[in-house]
Design a protein around this motif. Structure first.
Motif, PDB file in Angstrom:
ATOM      1  N   PHE A   5      45.123  64.812  19.548  1.00 23.92           N
ATOM      2  CA  PHE A   5      44.698  64.108  20.770  1.00 23.92           C
ATOM      3  C   PHE A   5      44.515  62.637  20.377  1.00 23.92           C
ATOM      4  O   PHE A   5      43.476  62.259  19.844  1.00 23.92           O
ATOM      5  N   ILE A  12      34.813  56.978  23.574  1.00 25.10           N
ATOM      6  CA  ILE A  12      35.205  58.241  24.202  1.00 25.10           C
ATOM      7  C   ILE A  12      34.363  58.454  25.468  1.00 25.10           C
ATOM      8  O   ILE A  12      33.168  58.156  25.485  1.00 25.10           O
ATOM      9  N   HIS A  16      37.613  62.121  28.547  1.00 20.46           N
ATOM     10  CA  HIS A  16      38.209  62.515  27.257  1.00 20.46           C
ATOM     11  C   HIS A  16      37.587  63.827  26.775  1.00 20.46           C
ATOM     12  O   HIS A  16      38.285  64.718  26.280  1.00 20.46           O
ATOM     13  N   LEU A  20      39.407  67.248  25.907  1.00 19.40           N
ATOM     14  CA  LEU A  20      39.256  67.806  24.551  1.00 19.40           C
ATOM     15  C   LEU A  20      38.708  69.238  24.598  1.00 19.40           C
ATOM     16  O   LEU A  20      39.176  70.113  23.858  1.00 19.40           O
ATOM     17  N   VAL A  32      41.354  64.727  16.836  1.00 16.72           N
ATOM     18  CA  VAL A  32      41.215  63.539  17.686  1.00 16.72           C
ATOM     19  C   VAL A  32      41.502  62.341  16.795  1.00 16.72           C
ATOM     20  O   VAL A  32      40.780  62.106  15.822  1.00 16.72           O
ATOM     21  N   LEU A  55      32.934  59.252  17.717  1.00 17.85           N
ATOM     22  CA  LEU A  55      33.748  60.472  17.899  1.00 17.85           C
ATOM     23  C   LEU A  55      33.210  61.629  17.073  1.00 17.85           C
ATOM     24  O   LEU A  55      33.153  62.767  17.547  1.00 17.85           O
ATOM     25  N   THR A  59      31.868  65.061  18.840  1.00 18.30           N
ATOM     26  CA  THR A  59      32.689  66.277  18.708  1.00 18.30           C
ATOM     27  C   THR A  59      32.119  67.260  17.680  1.00 18.30           C
ATOM     28  O   THR A  59      32.747  68.278  17.389  1.00 18.30           O
TER      29      THR A  59
END
Ligand code: PNS
Length: 176
Positions: A5, A12, A16, A20, A32, A55, A59
């Motif tokens: 991605f 982000i 997004h 995701l 990502v 990120l 995540t």
């Protein structure tokens, strides 16, 4: 099957995150990857390291998502992935489609890379990193539009503006 991605992720957004989340349900693993967008050169709010940090935080709860960065062509990055890996790109509205279609065709032509589009939920159709950056630059509330990691980073980046706006709002409330 694995997926990449790619994007600028500056920062982000919830859109997004929605794409995701859907991709992480479909693919075994999603990477990502923060990449350079020549059209956005020199216009980033967050440094590459800051974007990676945001990120990683945003995540961390996905067991099958990792974060990476690459400074070259997306097709060269895809060539280094496990065979059969695909590019995932999110679509918010029809307006995204023309640009994304062109890139998808180019990536297939120059590197035989396959792109899979995932439609973001309609509630995120109006959310973009650029709009979020603009709202935050005036101290506006973006907490619904971005994950907590992005919201905190935006607040830190514009700490003076947020403090000033909050003080003004408090003074107005006290005066009314
Ligand atoms: O979040 P963005 O800015 O829409 O992401 C665009 C991105 C970074 C995925 C795209 O610009 C890209 O693939 N950059 C890497 C360089 C490249 O391969 N360019 C050719 C395709 S445009």
């Amino acid at each position: 099957m694995n997926a990449v991605f790619p994007g600028s992720f500056d920062p982000i957004t919830s859109g997004h995150m929605d794409v995701l989340t859907r991709a992480a349900r479909i693919f075994d693993h999603v990477t990502v990857t923060v990449m350079h967008n020549a059209r956005k050169q020199g216009r980033h709010l967050f440094t590459l390291d800051e974007r990676l940090e945001i990120l990683r935080e945003a995540t961390a709860h996905f067991p099958n998502v990792s974060v990476d960065t690459f400074g070259g062509l997306l097709v060269d990055y895809m060539a280094r992935q496990e065979t059969g890996s695909v590019i995932v790109r999110g679509l918010r509205a029809v307006s995204d489609y023309e640009y994304e279609l062109q890139i998808a065709h180019l990536n297939r032509q120059i590197g035989d890379a396959e792109t899979v589009f995932i439609m973001a939920a309609t509630r995120w159709s109006f959310v973009s990193s650029s709009m979020v950056r603009e709202i935050a630059s005036y101290g506006g509330n973006v907490s619904e539009m971005v994950p907590r990691a992005s919201a905190s980073a935006l607040r830190r980046k514009h700490a003076d503006v947020y403090e000033e706006r909050e003080a003004e709002l408090q003074a107005e409330t006290a005066g009314s």
